[in-house]
Scaffold this active site. Structure first.
Site: not given
Ligand code: 13P
Length: 249
Positions: A166, A172, A233-234, A96, A94, A212, A9-11
Site C-alpha cells: 500500500e 485515501g 479502504g474507502g 496509519e 497498516h 484508492s 478495511n473499514w478503518k
Molecule cells: P483507500 O482505498 O481509501 O485508499 O485505502 C486503502 C487502505 O488503506 C486499505 O487498507
C-alpha cells in the site's frame, strides 16, 4: 496456486447498526467468485459481523492486535481475544498504524510472531511514502520493511502470510499507483521473496495492492500478473462499490 483476495478495511468507520446493514447487503449481493472476500470492521463490531456472516464465504478479519498474550495494556486486544470472536486473520503494519500510533518494524515483527504463534493468518501491510518514491528509494524502503518485520520467519510461515503493498501516497488520496507501477513493485516483492526464501514461497504468497482502488480502476490493477487482489479502504464502505470491485477480480 496463490489465492486471489479482495479485502475491505473499514478503518474507524461504521457503528454497530451500520456494520449490520453493510454486512447484510454484502451477503445478499456477493457475486460468484473464486476470490476470497474479507471485511475488517472495528473491534467492537467483529463479533456481530462474524455471527451475521457465519453462513457466508465472507471472512471477518481484524485491523490490528497487540503482541502480548494478556496483561496491563489498557485499550489493547490480543490474538486470543480476536480468535474468541471468530477472527482468524489480522491486518498488521497498516501505514496509519505506523504513522499515527508509532508502530515500528520491531513492534510489527513482535505482532507478526504473536499472531502466527496463535495460528492466525497475517495480512502484512507496507509501502513507501511519497518522498521515498520521488527520491527513487521506494524499492529500498519496501525491501527494508519486509526484511525488518518478516524475514526472520521460516519459509513455512509464509503459508499464513498475505502481503498488502500500500503506497502511502495512494491511500485515501484518490491517487492510485498506475497498473504498471503496481506491477513493477509486486514483481520486485516476489523477486525479493524468491531471493530471501525460494520460488515456492514467491509463487504461492498472495500480494494485494491497496490505495484508492475503485470500481473504475480495479479491473486494470487486478489484471497485472503479480497483483493477486486488493485491500480496499474507502470503496469498501459502500456495498455496491465493494461488490463491483469483487466482480472486477
Ligand atoms: P483507500 O482505498 O481509501 O485508499 O485505502 C486503502 C487502505 O488503506 C486499505 O487498507
Amino acid at each position: 496456486m496463490r489465492k486471489k483476495i479482495v479485502a475491505g478495511n473499514w478503518k474507524m468507520n461504521n457503528d454497530l447498526s451500520a456494520t449490520e446493514e453493510l454486512v447484510a447487503k454484502l451477503q445478499k449481493k456477493l457475486p460468484e467468485t473464486d476470490a476470497e472476500v474479507m471485511v475488517a470492521p472495528a473491534y467492537t463490531n467483529l463479533f456481530t459481523a462474524f455471527e451475521a456472516l457465519r453462513q457466508s464465504p465472507i471472512e471477518v478479519i481484524a485491523q490490528n492486535m497487540h503482541f502480548a498474550e494478556n496483561g496491563a495494556y489498557t485499550g489493547e486486544i490480543s490474538a486470543e481475544m480476536l480468535k474468541s470472536v471468530g477472527v482468524q486473520t489480522v491486518i498488521l503494519g497498516h501505514s496509519e498504524r505506523r504513522a499515527y500510533f508509532g508502530e515500528t518494524d520491531d513492534i510489527l515483527a513482535k505482532k507478526v510472531d504473536a499472531a502466527l504463534a496463535k495460528d492466525m493468518t497475517v495480512m502484512f501491510c507496507f509501502g513507501e511514502e511519497l518522498n521515498d518514491r520521488k527520491s527513487d528509494n521506494h524499492f529500498k524502503v519496501v525491501e527494508s520493511q519486509l526484511k525488518n518485520a518478516l524475514f526472520h520467519l521460516e519459509s513455512s510461515a509464509f503459508k499464513h502470510v498475505i502481503l498488502a503493498y500500500e503506497p502511502v501516497w495512494a491511500i485515501g488520496t484518490g491517487e492510485t499507483a498506475t497498473p504498471e507501477q503496481a506491477q513493477e513493485m509486486h514483481k520486485f516483492i516476489r523477486e525479493t521473496l524468491a531471493k530471501q526464501y525460494n520460488d515456492t514461497v514467491a509463487e504461492s504468497t498472495s500480494i494485494l495492492y491497496g490505495g484508492s482502488v475503485k470500481p473504475t480502476n480495479a479491473k486494470e490493477i487486478f489484471s497485472q500478473p503479480d497483483v493477486d487482489g486488493g485491500l480496499i479502504g474507502g470503496a469498501a464502505l459502500k456495498a455496491s462499490d465493494f461488490i463491483a470491485i469483487i466482480e472486477a477480480i
